[in-house]
Design a protein around this motif. Structure first.
Motif, PDB file in Angstrom:
ATOM      1  N   ILE A  91      12.215   4.804   0.250  1.00 24.70           N
ATOM      2  CA  ILE A  91      11.208   5.231   1.223  1.00 24.70           C
ATOM      3  C   ILE A  91      11.052   6.745   1.159  1.00 24.70           C
ATOM      4  O   ILE A  91       9.932   7.273   1.152  1.00 24.70           O
ATOM      5  CB  ILE A  91      11.568   4.756   2.647  1.00 24.70           C
ATOM      6  N   LYS A  92      12.166   7.465   1.080  1.00 22.65           N
ATOM      7  CA  LYS A  92      12.117   8.932   0.990  1.00 22.65           C
ATOM      8  C   LYS A  92      11.343   9.360  -0.256  1.00 22.65           C
ATOM      9  O   LYS A  92      10.533  10.289  -0.207  1.00 22.65           O
ATOM     10  CB  LYS A  92      13.536   9.502   0.963  1.00 22.65           C
ATOM     11  N   LYS A  93      11.569   8.690  -1.381  1.00 19.44           N
ATOM     12  CA  LYS A  93      10.843   9.021  -2.611  1.00 19.44           C
ATOM     13  C   LYS A  93       9.343   8.812  -2.427  1.00 19.44           C
ATOM     14  O   LYS A  93       8.531   9.639  -2.861  1.00 19.44           O
ATOM     15  CB  LYS A  93      11.359   8.181  -3.781  1.00 19.44           C
ATOM     16  N   LYS A  94       8.973   7.710  -1.777  1.00 19.97           N
ATOM     17  CA  LYS A  94       7.551   7.430  -1.526  1.00 19.97           C
ATOM     18  C   LYS A  94       6.951   8.479  -0.583  1.00 19.97           C
ATOM     19  O   LYS A  94       5.814   8.919  -0.772  1.00 19.97           O
ATOM     20  CB  LYS A  94       7.371   6.038  -0.922  1.00 19.97           C
ATOM     21  N   LEU A  95       7.721   8.878   0.430  1.00 23.06           N
ATOM     22  CA  LEU A  95       7.256   9.917   1.355  1.00 23.06           C
ATOM     23  C   LEU A  95       6.996  11.217   0.605  1.00 23.06           C
ATOM     24  O   LEU A  95       5.981  11.892   0.836  1.00 23.06           O
ATOM     25  CB  LEU A  95       8.300  10.176   2.451  1.00 23.06           C
ATOM     26  N   MET A  96       7.921  11.589  -0.273  1.00 29.12           N
ATOM     27  CA  MET A  96       7.748  12.815  -1.051  1.00 29.12           C
ATOM     28  C   MET A  96       6.494  12.730  -1.914  1.00 29.12           C
ATOM     29  O   MET A  96       5.725  13.689  -1.992  1.00 29.12           O
ATOM     30  CB  MET A  96       8.991  13.095  -1.900  1.00 29.12           C
TER      31      MET A  96
END
Length: 109
Positions: A91-96
């Protein structure tokens, strides 16, 4: 009898003794100080220290953006990205990716 502070905490002694001061000022003043800080690449609190003639750290200690996410936020984002809410790293990767795309698209406009 006073207890000795462990060596690994010695560097934090000054920070613990510091007192945070909050200012309730007109929004225009706050915005101006925040803009100056951003342009100088320092935090607003460092900008205030500079204005007051106090020593400052030229480089931010942790130059990163942060956001607080609740369990509900992770659930919403997981749904958005078709992931499980436990897949926090993904999820963090997608947010970035979303933030990078947002900035890149904003600069084009």
């Amino acid at each position: 009898m006073s207890r000795r502070i462990p060596d690994k905490w010695q560097s934090s002694v000054k920070a613990v003794k510091a007192v945070q001061v909050a200012f309730d000022m007109d929004e225009k003043i706050q915005l101006a100080i925040r803009k100056q800080a951003l342009e100088a690449g320092i935090s607003p609190s460092e900008q205030i220290r500079d204005i007051l003639g106090l020593p400052i750290n030229k480089r931010p200690k942790r130059p990163r953006l942060t956001v607080s996410l609740s369990a509900d936020d992770y659930a919403l984002l997981a749904e958005k990205y078709a992931l499980s809410s436990e897949q926090q790293l993904e999820i963090k990767k997608k947010l970035m990716d979303d933030l990078i795309n947002y900035v890149n698209n904003s600069l084009i406009d």
